[in-house]
Enzyme design. Structure first.
Site, PDB file in Angstrom:
ATOM      1  N   ARG A 127      10.709 -13.523  -6.705  1.00 27.56           N
ATOM      2  CA  ARG A 127      11.898 -13.932  -5.951  1.00 27.56           C
ATOM      3  C   ARG A 127      11.645 -13.877  -4.446  1.00 27.56           C
ATOM      4  O   ARG A 127      12.018 -14.776  -3.697  1.00 27.56           O
ATOM      5  CB  ARG A 127      13.067 -13.001  -6.292  1.00 27.56           C
ATOM      6  CG  ARG A 127      13.591 -13.249  -7.685  1.00 27.56           C
ATOM      7  CD  ARG A 127      14.339 -12.043  -8.204  1.00 27.56           C
ATOM      8  NE  ARG A 127      13.409 -11.030  -8.662  1.00 27.56           N
ATOM      9  CZ  ARG A 127      13.606 -10.224  -9.691  1.00 27.56           C
ATOM     10  NH1 ARG A 127      14.730 -10.284 -10.362  1.00 27.56           N
ATOM     11  NH2 ARG A 127      12.703  -9.347 -10.056  1.00 27.56           N
ATOM     12  N   ILE A 128      10.966 -12.804  -4.000  1.00 29.81           N
ATOM     13  CA  ILE A 128      10.727 -12.656  -2.558  1.00 29.81           C
ATOM     14  C   ILE A 128       9.719 -13.703  -2.096  1.00 29.81           C
ATOM     15  O   ILE A 128       9.864 -14.306  -1.033  1.00 29.81           O
ATOM     16  CB  ILE A 128      10.255 -11.229  -2.212  1.00 29.81           C
ATOM     17  CG1 ILE A 128      11.313 -10.198  -2.647  1.00 29.81           C
ATOM     18  CG2 ILE A 128       9.985 -11.099  -0.708  1.00 29.81           C
ATOM     19  CD1 ILE A 128      10.856  -8.744  -2.550  1.00 29.81           C
TER      20      ILE A 128
ATOM     21  N   ARG B 124       3.056  -2.982  -1.494  1.00 30.44           N
ATOM     22  CA  ARG B 124       2.742  -1.567  -1.684  1.00 30.44           C
ATOM     23  C   ARG B 124       1.364  -1.316  -1.084  1.00 30.44           C
ATOM     24  O   ARG B 124       0.492  -2.204  -1.122  1.00 30.44           O
ATOM     25  CB  ARG B 124       2.706  -1.183  -3.167  1.00 30.44           C
ATOM     26  CG  ARG B 124       4.086  -0.981  -3.809  1.00 30.44           C
ATOM     27  CD  ARG B 124       4.828   0.241  -3.261  1.00 30.44           C
ATOM     28  NE  ARG B 124       6.127   0.442  -3.890  1.00 30.44           N
ATOM     29  CZ  ARG B 124       7.263  -0.111  -3.486  1.00 30.44           C
ATOM     30  NH1 ARG B 124       7.255  -0.939  -2.445  1.00 30.44           N
ATOM     31  NH2 ARG B 124       8.393   0.157  -4.106  1.00 30.44           N
TER      32      ARG B 124
ATOM     33  N   GLU C 267       2.506   7.422   2.165  1.00 29.39           N
ATOM     34  CA  GLU C 267       3.655   7.311   3.077  1.00 29.39           C
ATOM     35  C   GLU C 267       4.417   8.627   3.094  1.00 29.39           C
ATOM     36  O   GLU C 267       4.541   9.249   2.047  1.00 29.39           O
ATOM     37  CB  GLU C 267       4.584   6.180   2.610  1.00 29.39           C
ATOM     38  CG  GLU C 267       3.894   4.830   2.665  1.00 29.39           C
ATOM     39  CD  GLU C 267       4.804   3.659   2.270  1.00 29.39           C
ATOM     40  OE1 GLU C 267       5.990   3.885   1.987  1.00 29.39           O
ATOM     41  OE2 GLU C 267       4.315   2.530   2.234  1.00 29.39           O
TER      42      GLU C 267
ATOM     43  N   HIS D 291       7.842   0.983   6.368  1.00 31.83           N
ATOM     44  CA  HIS D 291       8.416   0.562   5.079  1.00 31.83           C
ATOM     45  C   HIS D 291       9.901   0.203   5.223  1.00 31.83           C
ATOM     46  O   HIS D 291      10.774   0.813   4.594  1.00 31.83           O
ATOM     47  CB  HIS D 291       8.227   1.668   4.016  1.00 31.83           C
ATOM     48  CG  HIS D 291       8.243   1.143   2.605  1.00 31.83           C
ATOM     49  ND1 HIS D 291       7.479   1.684   1.594  1.00 31.83           N
ATOM     50  CD2 HIS D 291       8.931   0.124   2.031  1.00 31.83           C
ATOM     51  CE1 HIS D 291       7.712   1.028   0.462  1.00 31.83           C
ATOM     52  NE2 HIS D 291       8.588   0.082   0.712  1.00 31.83           N
TER      53      HIS D 291
END
Ligand code: GLV
Ligand code: GLV
Length: 326
Positions: free
Chosen positions: A157-158, A238, A267, A286
């Site tokens: 979708r992105i 990621r 992270e 992020h």
């Protein structure tokens, strides 16, 4: 009896109110600090549901301590922090929050792409440091976005939302995905390419694939070497998908022009990380989905997912429908 839901962070108010209205909540009291492992271990034992973030590892050992658990809702689209297989084996539904963050994340992908291409952070720092003494012909010159070739790795979708933005910039769009998307190719004018071709022909490569055992280390030395020395790599998916040491070497040696990174292997990434010392890296903490509206919707969706699962209704976004068989 009311259900018990463990909430691993103070979420936006609307989501907290919803959860408190429908369940007995055990809440980690902080908004800006992740729940400790001991908090999770202490409270998951008699929990019916958990609402968590991508900062918590919901692994098999933790799930084994939770005999009553029926649902885990993560306020994220990614769920690589959850052992979904172990959850499925225990009949625990996992829900996530796609869709609501698609456009916001695609905006950020483009913002980072443009900031990296046109050296916005470097240029801003240059000005603030008082280095701007005159206008000069090749001062802070970057790469053109308009008319360039964009390679999208991961056409979900992105990916589609990024491709739509790219149309406005007159870009030629290549994509690579596990399966071909003929309908999207037609609708968005995309060209499917195997990974080596995508890497060698693109001026901009955007990484948008989920983190899985198959995509861990997908972009390493060998792949980076295929990219043009004028190319830009953007990772908003990621951290572990792009090998950080190899990326550092490529950027350092000039075999890759620049990188824009919203995600890291570890992270929060320490400020001393080698990649953060390079001028041709634009880095963000992020924030792909970080608009007020979208983060509020994600929190609500995570809360609703767990409440619906506990009420025996089908949540909108179930990661492991196989768990119903248990
Ligand atoms: C953010 O990275 C998310 O998975 O929602
Ligand atoms: C996430 O929503 C994706 O499919 O890219």
């Amino acid at each position: 009896m009311r259900m018990k839901i463990v909430i691993t962070r103070q979420l936006p108010q609307e989501a907290m109110a919803l959860l408190r209205a429908h369940a007995d909540t055990v809440e980690w009291p902080h908004a800006e600090q992740p729940a400790s492992r001991s908090f999770l271990e202490e409270h998951i034992g008699d929990a019916d549901g958990v609402v968590c973030l991508l900062t918590e590892r919901i692994d098999a050992a933790l799930l084994a301590r939770a005999p009553r658990l029926k649902a885990v809702g993560t306020m994220s689209v990614g769920y690589n922090h959850i052992d979904v297989k172990a959850a499925t084996e225990r009949g625990v539904l996992v829900t996530n929050t796609p869709d609501v963050l698609t456009e916001t994340t695609a905006d950020l992908a483009f913002a980072l792409l443009m900031a990296t291409a046109r050296r916005l952070v470097e240029a801003s720092d240059y000005l603030r440091r008082g280095q701007w003494t005159t206008w000069s012909p090749l001062q802070l010159t970057g790469m053109d976005v308009f008319g360039a070739t964009l390679g999208i790795i991961g056409m979900g979708r992105i990916g589609e939302a990024v491709a739509r933005r790219a149309q406005g910039f007159g870009m030629n769009v290549l994509y690579h995905n596990r399966s071909r998307k003929p309908e999207a190719e037609e609708r968005l004018g995309l060209t499917y390419a195997e990974l080596p071709r995508l890497l060698s022909e693109s001026d901009f490569v955007v990484v948008l694939t989920p983190y899985t055992p198959q995509t861990a280390g997908l972009i390493r030395k060998e792949q980076l070497q295929l990219m043009k020395p004028t190319a830009v790599l953007i990772n908003i998916a990621r951290g572990g998908i792009v090998d950080e040491a190899d990326l550092y070497d490529a950027l350092r040696s000039g075999s890759l022009w620049a990188a824009g990174l919203d995600v890291f292997e570890t992270e929060p990434v320490p400020a001393s990380h080698p990649l953060l010392t390079l001028p041709n890296v634009v880095t963000l903490p992020h924030i792909g989905s970080a608009s007020v509206r979208t983060r509020t919707q994600m929190a609500l969706l995570a809360a609703e997912g767990v409440l619906q699962a506990l009420a025996g209704q089908r949540p909108r976004h179930v990661v492991n429908p196989e768990a119903y068989a248990r």
